[in-house]
Design an enzyme around this catalytic site. Structure first.
Site, PDB file in Angstrom:
ATOM      1  N   GLU A   1       0.816  -1.222   0.000  1.00 58.69           N
ATOM      2  CA  GLU A   1       0.000   0.000   0.000  1.00 58.69           C
ATOM      3  C   GLU A   1       0.846   1.267   0.000  1.00 58.69           C
ATOM      4  OE1 GLU A   1      -0.599  -2.618   1.901  1.00 58.69           O
ATOM      5  OE2 GLU A   1      -2.677  -3.248   1.579  1.00 58.69           O
TER       6      GLU A   1
ATOM      7  N   GLN B   1      -8.896  -6.895  11.686  1.00 55.92           N
ATOM      8  CA  GLN B   1      -8.393  -5.799  10.829  1.00 55.92           C
ATOM      9  C   GLN B   1      -9.069  -4.464  11.135  1.00 55.92           C
ATOM     10  OE1 GLN B   1      -8.264  -7.285   6.729  1.00 55.92           O
ATOM     11  NE2 GLN B   1      -6.214  -8.072   7.170  1.00 55.92           N
TER      12      GLN B   1
ATOM     13  N   LYS C   1     -17.471  -1.014   6.060  1.00 50.66           N
ATOM     14  CA  LYS C   1     -17.889  -1.996   5.049  1.00 50.66           C
ATOM     15  C   LYS C   1     -19.406  -1.993   4.880  1.00 50.66           C
ATOM     16  CE  LYS C   1     -16.995  -6.813   3.780  1.00 50.66           C
ATOM     17  NZ  LYS C   1     -16.339  -8.071   4.193  1.00 50.66           N
TER      18      LYS C   1
ATOM     19  N   MET D   1      24.127   8.734   1.858  1.00 44.64           N
ATOM     20  CA  MET D   1      24.065  10.026   2.526  1.00 44.64           C
ATOM     21  C   MET D   1      24.378   9.911   4.016  1.00 44.64           C
ATOM     22  SD  MET D   1      23.795  13.160   2.167  1.00 44.64           S
ATOM     23  CE  MET D   1      22.869  13.904   0.833  1.00 44.64           C
TER      24      MET D   1
HETATM   25  C1  LIG Z   1      12.326   5.631   5.275  1.00 50.00           C
HETATM   26  C2  LIG Z   1      13.635   6.261   5.573  1.00 50.00           C
HETATM   27  N1  LIG Z   1      14.492   5.668   6.431  1.00 50.00           N
HETATM   28  C3  LIG Z   1      15.692   6.238   6.700  1.00 50.00           C
HETATM   29  C4  LIG Z   1      16.050   7.422   6.117  1.00 50.00           C
HETATM   30  C5  LIG Z   1      17.394   8.068   6.439  1.00 50.00           C
HETATM   31  N2  LIG Z   1      18.235   8.170   5.257  1.00 50.00           N
HETATM   32  C6  LIG Z   1      18.344   9.289   4.524  1.00 50.00           C
HETATM   33  S1  LIG Z   1      19.344   9.140   3.216  1.00 50.00           S
HETATM   34  C7  LIG Z   1      19.696   7.546   3.607  1.00 50.00           C
HETATM   35  C8  LIG Z   1      20.634   6.739   2.770  1.00 50.00           C
HETATM   36  C9  LIG Z   1      20.087   6.453   1.434  1.00 50.00           C
HETATM   37  O1  LIG Z   1      20.904   5.505   0.815  1.00 50.00           O
HETATM   38  P1  LIG Z   1      20.691   5.086  -0.682  1.00 50.00           P
HETATM   39  O2  LIG Z   1      19.260   4.796  -0.938  1.00 50.00           O
HETATM   40  O3  LIG Z   1      21.626   4.013  -1.006  1.00 50.00           O
HETATM   41  O4  LIG Z   1      21.011   6.421  -1.481  1.00 50.00           O
HETATM   42  P2  LIG Z   1      22.405   7.236  -1.590  1.00 50.00           P
HETATM   43  O5  LIG Z   1      22.465   8.189  -0.446  1.00 50.00           O
HETATM   44  O6  LIG Z   1      23.527   6.243  -1.531  1.00 50.00           O
HETATM   45  O7  LIG Z   1      22.307   7.950  -2.895  1.00 50.00           O
HETATM   46  C10 LIG Z   1      19.026   7.162   4.766  1.00 50.00           C
HETATM   47  C11 LIG Z   1      19.130   5.830   5.412  1.00 50.00           C
HETATM   48  C12 LIG Z   1      15.108   8.014   5.244  1.00 50.00           C
HETATM   49  N3  LIG Z   1      15.342   9.181   4.656  1.00 50.00           N
HETATM   50  N4  LIG Z   1      13.936   7.402   4.971  1.00 50.00           N
END
Ligand SMILES: Cc1ncc(C[n+]2csc(CCOP(=O)(O)OP(=O)(O)O)c2C)c(N)n1
Length: 571
Positions: free
Chosen positions: A56, A119, A168, A481
């Site tokens: 979803e 649910q 429902k 990041m």
């Molecule tokens: C749902 C969620 N969980 C955790 C984060 C924290 N977060 C921000 S950027 C990131 C890393 C993203 O890694 P990737 O998808 O490999 O992208 P890259 O930065 O390597 O381009 C994380 C864990 C987030 N933004 N969203």
């Protein structure tokens, strides 16, 4: 479908109401409480397209992508309990990014509500903080008025997500179909009429300013004011910079477009915002990603804040002049009132800092001189090779910031990214929604290896629907990041950011999309060409330098004018 008394079921009435609202596609996932609506959908046949997602969360991000690409309201449908709770992240995302979405959630039958029925979940309480409006329908007489209010509230003023939670029993109950599109509600005035005195005052300040800057945000895109934004900055000679969410309102190479504000924005607008004597802020909310420490932000400037949502005024920064109104209306008036100006000396200061950023960051970001591929270089090449009408979606992280910085955006609503909530897993389903809304445009999803795995299952939605999206996953083997922040601000202690990945090419190929991998700079051109010419959906894995960082960066809490062009800790 009709009975002798000319009444129809609540479920059938919903289908007709959706049709009356101009809805042609819904994104969703069935289950017990919502089954009567799915039965109505089935009987409605080709009059309503349903995109069956695999989770979803995918349905609401797709509905968001649909809304962001088209300007229309996105619609998603889920069952009660876990189906509805799986929408929460998307609702929070749509709320943060002012995206018009109507979610129809199933609920247990009215007589079971409050009994911990199978649910049953209190979706109303859970979604209250992340919706513009929500309501639960336990009596069929309330169904059609609620739907018309839902669509009206979602799309008007500052748009946002709405939940209509339908028991429902209501879907089975009979109702006379008398749907009326809502055109107004007492006590809800979504578009304030701007005060003409304040607009004259704003024009006067613009005319007298020596070092003006214009900041714009997504409000400009939402109000369809991109053209007027260009006309105003051209006439008044205003160097202008965008928030992440406002990008694409004016072309990347418009001479007065100084790029992006904020943490990973461009050097010149961040640096020179501290020297500006006037800030004209249009449809933006001074997010902390833009201001960093608000007490140090634009200290030497008078601030004019134009926003349709008066609750944004004085929330983060005290504006010297707050104008409540639609960006289009206010910009049109300002264009007439401002005097032609050039501000040549002031603009020259921007050019100087642009050269600094080019020399210290951009040139090296865009050329892979070593053995590893850099994301920025691929993203710039994609933007040069892909058709001009390409809509780009991103996930969250380094690749998102590199896309914002290096993809040359040229038309309004071209970039669909999760700005306010920063939701990993957004980019792939958002691309499905964008392509559904704009089948004639090319849609390119740029994803990180982490975020891709958060909603990787939506690949199967693409296969089942044969949605022609082109997907690029930047595989740096890290949650990039977060790894960058660990390097810069946690003395390189890489806690839980190394990512073990599957063989993406094999996985995606097995799911049914032709896939290809590149890992050396010499393969970039051929890889992009392969993706561009792949028949139907295509998937390109790009193995990139695990040590690549995004610069410049405003370190947390620092004034934006003190942004780093490189890691100053290792100098
Ligand atoms: C749902 C969620 N969980 C955790 C984060 C924290 N977060 C921000 S950027 C990131 C890393 C993203 O890694 P990737 O998808 O490999 O992208 P890259 O930065 O390597 O381009 C994380 C864990 C987030 N933004 N969203």
């Amino acid at each position: 479908m009709t009975t002798e008394s000319n009444q129809i079921s609540g479920a059938d009435a919903i289908m007709l109401a959706l049709q009356a609202e101009g809805v042609e596609t819904v994104f969703g996932y069935p289950g017990g409480a919502i089954m009567p609506l799915y039965d109505a959908l089935f009987r409605f046949g080709t009059r309503m397209k349903h995109v069956l997602v695999r989770h979803e969360q995918g349905s609401i991000h797709a509905a968001q992508g649909f809304a962001r690409a088209s300007g229309k309201t996105g619609v998603c449908i889920s069952t009660s309990g876990p189906g509805a709770t799986n929408l929460l992240t998307g609702l929070a995302d749509a709320y943060a990014d002012s995206t018009p979405v109507v979610c129809l959630t199933g609920q247990v039958s009215a007589h079971l509500i409050g009994s911990d029925a199978f649910q049953e979940a209190d979706i109303l309480s859970m979604t209250t903080p992340v919706t513009k409006w929500n309501t639960r329908i336990t009596q069929v007489k309330d169904l059609l008025p609620a739907l018309s209010h839902a669509f009206y509230i979602a799309r008007t003023g500052r748009p946002g997500p709405v939940v209509v939670d339908v028991a429902k029993s209501v879907l089975f109950a009979l109702v006379t179909y008398d749907y009326k599109i809502c055109t107004g509600m007492p006590s809800y005035h979504p578009v304030p009429v701007p005060d003409p005195k304040k607009i004259r005052q704003a024009a006067d300040w613009i005319n007298r300013s020596k070092r003006p800057m214009l900041f714009w945000g997504q409000g400009v895109l939402l109000s369809g004011a991109s053209n007027e934004l260009g006309l105003l900055i051209d006439k008044a000679g205003l160097p202008a910079a965008s928030t992440l969410m406002g990008l694409s309102a004016i072309p990347a190479d418009h001479p007065l477009n100084m790029g992006m504000l904020g943490m990973h924005g461009n050097y010149a607008p961040n640096l020179l915002s501290a020297k500006a004597d006037l800030i004209v802020a249009v449809g933006m909310r001074f997010s902390d990603r833009v201001t960093s420490d608000p007490s140090t932000f634009v200290k030497n400037a008078r601030i004019i804040h134009i926003d349709i949502d008066a609750s944004e005024h004085d929330k983060v920064l005290q504006a010297h002049l707050a104008i409540a109104g639609d960006a289009l209306t206010v910009l049109k008036s300002l264009i007439d009132l401002v005097e032609p100006a050039m501000h040549a000396g002031w603009i020259a200061e921007f050019r100087k800092q642009q050269e600094v950023e080019a020399g210290r960051v951009i040139d090296s970001d865009l050329s892979c001189t070593g053995e590893q591929i850099l994301m920025g270089a691929v993203i710039r090449k994609l933007s040069e090779r892909f058709p001009a009408d390409t809509i780009v979606t991103t996930d969250i992280g380094q690749h998102q910031m590199k896309t914002a910085r290096y993809y040359k955006l040229n038309f309004p609503r071209q970039l669909i990214t999760s700005g306010g909530l920063g939701t990993m897993g957004f980019g792939l389903p958002a691309a499905i929604g964008a392509k559904t809304a704009c089948p004639d445009k090319t849609v390119l999803a740029l994803l990180g290896d982490g975020g891709f795995q958060m909603n990787i299952q939506e690949i199967m939605t693409i296969v089942q629907e044969n949605t022609d999206v082109k997907i690029v996953v930047f595989n740096n083997g890290y949650l990039g990041m977060v790894r960058q922040w660990q390097e810069l601000f946690f003395e390189s202690r890489y806690a839980s950011t190394v990512l073990m990945n599957p063989d993406f090419v094999k996985v995606v190929d097995a799911m049914g999309i032709s896939s290809h991998r590149i890992s050396s700079p010499s393969e970039i051109d051929a890889g992009i060409e392969w993706l561009l010419t792949s028949d139907g959906p295509g998937f390109l894995e790009v193995v990139t330098d695990p040590a690549e960082n995004v610069f410049p960066i405003v370190p947390p809490g620092a004034p934006v004018s003190e942004m780093w062009l490189e890691n100053i800790n290792i100098k």
